[in-house]
Design an enzyme around this catalytic site. Structure first.
Site, PDB file in Angstrom:
ATOM      1  N   GLU A  15      -5.186   3.258   3.429  1.00 46.79           N
ATOM      2  CA  GLU A  15      -4.489   2.919   4.669  1.00 46.79           C
ATOM      3  C   GLU A  15      -5.532   3.043   5.775  1.00 46.79           C
ATOM      4  O   GLU A  15      -5.841   4.149   6.219  1.00 46.79           O
ATOM      5  CB  GLU A  15      -3.316   3.870   4.914  1.00 46.79           C
ATOM      6  CG  GLU A  15      -2.552   3.505   6.187  1.00 46.79           C
ATOM      7  CD  GLU A  15      -1.596   4.599   6.657  1.00 46.79           C
ATOM      8  OE1 GLU A  15      -0.573   4.243   7.261  1.00 46.79           O
ATOM      9  OE2 GLU A  15      -1.883   5.796   6.445  1.00 46.79           O
ATOM     10  N   HIS A  70       7.001   1.650   3.781  1.00 53.54           N
ATOM     11  CA  HIS A  70       7.846   2.751   4.275  1.00 53.54           C
ATOM     12  C   HIS A  70       7.607   3.053   5.758  1.00 53.54           C
ATOM     13  O   HIS A  70       8.398   3.769   6.368  1.00 53.54           O
ATOM     14  CB  HIS A  70       7.566   4.015   3.458  1.00 53.54           C
ATOM     15  CG  HIS A  70       6.187   4.555   3.687  1.00 53.54           C
ATOM     16  ND1 HIS A  70       5.055   3.900   3.242  1.00 53.54           N
ATOM     17  CD2 HIS A  70       5.755   5.656   4.345  1.00 53.54           C
ATOM     18  CE1 HIS A  70       3.995   4.592   3.599  1.00 53.54           C
ATOM     19  NE2 HIS A  70       4.379   5.661   4.276  1.00 53.54           N
ATOM     20  N   ASP A  71       6.525   2.539   6.314  1.00 55.34           N
ATOM     21  CA  ASP A  71       6.191   2.783   7.719  1.00 55.34           C
ATOM     22  C   ASP A  71       6.514   1.589   8.611  1.00 55.34           C
ATOM     23  O   ASP A  71       6.174   1.595   9.799  1.00 55.34           O
ATOM     24  CB  ASP A  71       4.700   3.098   7.861  1.00 55.34           C
ATOM     25  CG  ASP A  71       4.384   4.562   7.620  1.00 55.34           C
ATOM     26  OD1 ASP A  71       5.304   5.394   7.754  1.00 55.34           O
ATOM     27  OD2 ASP A  71       3.227   4.878   7.291  1.00 55.34           O
ATOM     28  N   ASP A  90       0.531   9.031  -3.567  1.00 59.02           N
ATOM     29  CA  ASP A  90       0.017   9.125  -2.212  1.00 59.02           C
ATOM     30  C   ASP A  90      -0.961  10.294  -2.151  1.00 59.02           C
ATOM     31  O   ASP A  90      -0.690  11.367  -2.704  1.00 59.02           O
ATOM     32  CB  ASP A  90       1.163   9.370  -1.228  1.00 59.02           C
ATOM     33  CG  ASP A  90       1.190   8.336  -0.113  1.00 59.02           C
ATOM     34  OD1 ASP A  90       0.176   8.248   0.599  1.00 59.02           O
ATOM     35  OD2 ASP A  90       2.194   7.622   0.041  1.00 59.02           O
ATOM     36  N   ASP A 100      -3.698   8.032   2.454  1.00 58.86           N
ATOM     37  CA  ASP A 100      -3.001   8.043   3.733  1.00 58.86           C
ATOM     38  C   ASP A 100      -3.934   8.391   4.892  1.00 58.86           C
ATOM     39  O   ASP A 100      -4.702   9.352   4.810  1.00 58.86           O
ATOM     40  CB  ASP A 100      -1.875   9.087   3.654  1.00 58.86           C
ATOM     41  CG  ASP A 100      -1.097   9.218   4.951  1.00 58.86           C
ATOM     42  OD1 ASP A 100      -0.340   8.287   5.273  1.00 58.86           O
ATOM     43  OD2 ASP A 100      -1.262  10.241   5.635  1.00 58.86           O
TER      44      ASP A 100
END
Length: 561
Positions: free
Chosen positions: A256, A328-329, A98, A199
């Site tokens: 993202e 994960h979100d 990430d 991210d």
């Protein structure tokens, strides 16, 4: 399309904190990941994305980084990370990390120096602004609720944070800061990293005037994404980033990206795009409520089908997207996208097939391959996620009862995806010998890797077959590069599409309805490649007609004619 090394790969996201704990402290670690590389290899995984493992106070689960060059001791050591890189390479697997560079932690050395001298060099690494008439510089609301502006102690200034107040935004207009970030990125790539998942990257471009926006809530604030929607120029920053880092290493990058403007897709993932790929969130956007999770609508099948179909048709003109069911979100896809009657192994296999065989890079999230589902949450105290707790209070403030607010959070909480990986039927699902940092889903005795590993009809073994089909020498060209063509769109319960090249035509068709459906085939069948039912013999066409049972998915190879 110029062929790249990552085009025919399958990726797997690991949330390290919840994957496997080997030292009994209740937190997953690098040693646990290393021990499961063969499990992932057998599944068919090529690329492993690790959610943040950098040093962090963990206010936002590691997305608040206090040292970009250090591994959090909760996860292990840099030596263990190097071992992970080495062991992955032996198995022809790639590691990506990430990259969180819109913001850092308020404990980062840069921010601490900025606080110590609010008029000095490091203050310009962030957005320090004077208030207006005794108020913050603007009425922006952060993604996690409350003002985006936090007072700088002992001054009349505020600093900007679009996420938690412990996550100050970095000032991308400062060339010195960019240089420091690029240096760090290249350090990791030199180490042998294959790339990054990037991210919240669209947020790096700000309107430096920080204007007020029309309030969209009773707090008098406006969502900070409104500024992101309206400001121009992020592409120049992203190109600068690519040129100084990723491009030099042929790195795989997955962005993202929300708030993309009309017509920008090619700039992001075209032949010379900012990134290799971006995630397709089109289906996930269907769960967005006007005011929060509490008024989020359930996912309608036809809208879900349309969202995926439209996205596939749009993107195939310029590049490849990264396809996900969950991450994960997001809550677990089985609980979110399937009706109650389909939330079982058969329906789980159906949903997986539709996603993995789409055009684009499939990303499997840990536990998806065994059909993990949302947990049952009994009180708000069971949650750890900062966003969930904010959404609970938003619902209560809107007049919902405790039970109603909990139900909304149970449906959409990020913690649903963060409950520990379910390895076996032993205590804590085999995740830890200690006390897990987040509760284990109660259904782990029914849904776990060990039980499914030896069951030929399990979700896990189906995923293995599904990924093997996608990557098989006979079909990997059509699944990596073949055209996406939707079909049977006039039905009320069927999601179906062709993957097609000049020489091959594959039909993927699934019945999300409760009743059986009959379809007339447009091309003769050569063979059935995959089915989620024990026997697909009944599904062989009779007079060019196939019948799909409820929750049945079939993958046919057809004559090209």
């Amino acid at each position: 399309m110029i062929k790249k090394w990552w085009h025919d790969k399958v990726a797997y996201q690991i949330y390290p904190k919840s994957f496997l704990d080997t030292n009994g402290d209740g937190i997953g670690d690098l040693r646990g990941i290393i021990s499961k590389l063969d499990y992932l290899k057998k599944l068919g995984i090529d690329i492993i994305w690790l959610s943040p493992i950098y040093k962090s106070p963990f206010v936002d689960q590691g997305y608040d980084i206090s040292d970009y060059y250090a591994i959090a001791e909760e996860f292990g050591t840099m030596e263990e990370f190097d071992e992970l890189l080495s062991e992955a390479k032996k198995r022809d697997m790639y590691i990506i990390m990430d990259l969180v560079i819109n913001h850092c932690s308020d404990q980062h050395e840069w921010f601490q120096k900025a606080l110590a001298d609010p008029d000095g060099e490091y203050a310009d690494y962030f957005y320090f602004r004077k208030g207006r008439n005794g108020n913050p510089p603007s009425n922006l609301r952060s993604y996690f609720g409350g003002s985006c502006w936090e007072p700088v102690p002992g001054t009349d200034k505020y600093y900007l944070h679009m996420f938690a107040k412990e996550q100050p935004d970095l000032n991308w207009e400062n060339p010195l800061l960019r240089e420091k970030l690029y240096e760090m990125i290249n350090w990791w790539l030199e180490k042998g990293l294959a790339g990054f998942r990037i991210d919240a990257i669209i947020n790096i471009k700000k309107d430096l005037d920080f204007p007020d926006f029309k309030p969209d809530g009773p707090d008098g604030l406006a969502g900070c994404w409104k500024m992101v929607d309206e400001v121009d120029g992020v592409g120049e920053l992203l190109e600068d980033l690519k040129k100084h880092t990723f491009q030099k290493y042929e790195a795989f990058t997955v962005g993202e990206v929300f708030n993309m403007k009309e017509g920008e897709l090619d700039a992001f993932i075209g032949e010379n795009g900012h990134f290799s790929t971006i995630f397709d969130f089109s289906a996930h956007m269907l769960s967005e409520g006007e005011h929060g999770w509490y008024d989020a609508p359930p996912v309608d099948f036809k809208e879900w089908r349309k969202a995926i179909t439209d996205s596939q048709l749009k993107v195939q003109n310029c590049g490849l997207e990264a396809n996900i069911i969950e991450n994960h979100d997001e809550p677990r896809g089985v609980s979110r996208f399937l009706p109650d009657y389909a939330q079982n192994p058969t329906g789980t296999k159906m949903l997986g097939t539709i996603s993995v065989l789409l055009r684009g890079i499939p990303f499997i999230y840990q536990g998806q391959e065994i059909g993990m589902q949302n947990a049952v949450w009994n009180t708000v105290d069971e949650y750890n996620d900062i966003n969930t707790i904010d959404q609970y209070h938003t619902a209560r403030d809107a007049g919902l009862t405790d039970k109603e607010a909990l139900e909304a959070c149970s449906r959409l909480s990020r913690d649903n995806a963060r409950t520990p990986m379910q390895w076996n039927t032993r205590e804590n699902a085999g995740f830890t010998t200690g006390t897990p940092w987040l509760k284990v889903n109660d259904n782990y005795t029914e849904i776990n890797v060990e039980t499914q590993d030896t069951d030929p009809d399990s979700v896990l073994n189906y995923y293995r077959k599904l990924i093997a089909l996608r990557k098989s020498p006979a079909y990997k060209e059509v699944f990596a590069y073949g055209e996406f063509l939707p079909v049977y769109q006039n039905t009320s319960s069927v999601m179906a599409y062709y993957r097609k090249t000049e020489n091959q035509r594959i039909l993927i068709t699934a019945n999300f309805g409760k009743e059986a459906v009959s379809l007339t085939l447009e091309y003769p069948v050569k063979q059935i490649l995959l089915s989620n039912m024990a026997s697909a013999e009944h599904s062989l066409p009779s007079n060019d007609i196939i019948t799909l049972n409820s929750c049945e998915v079939l993958v046919f190879e057809l004559e090209t004619l």
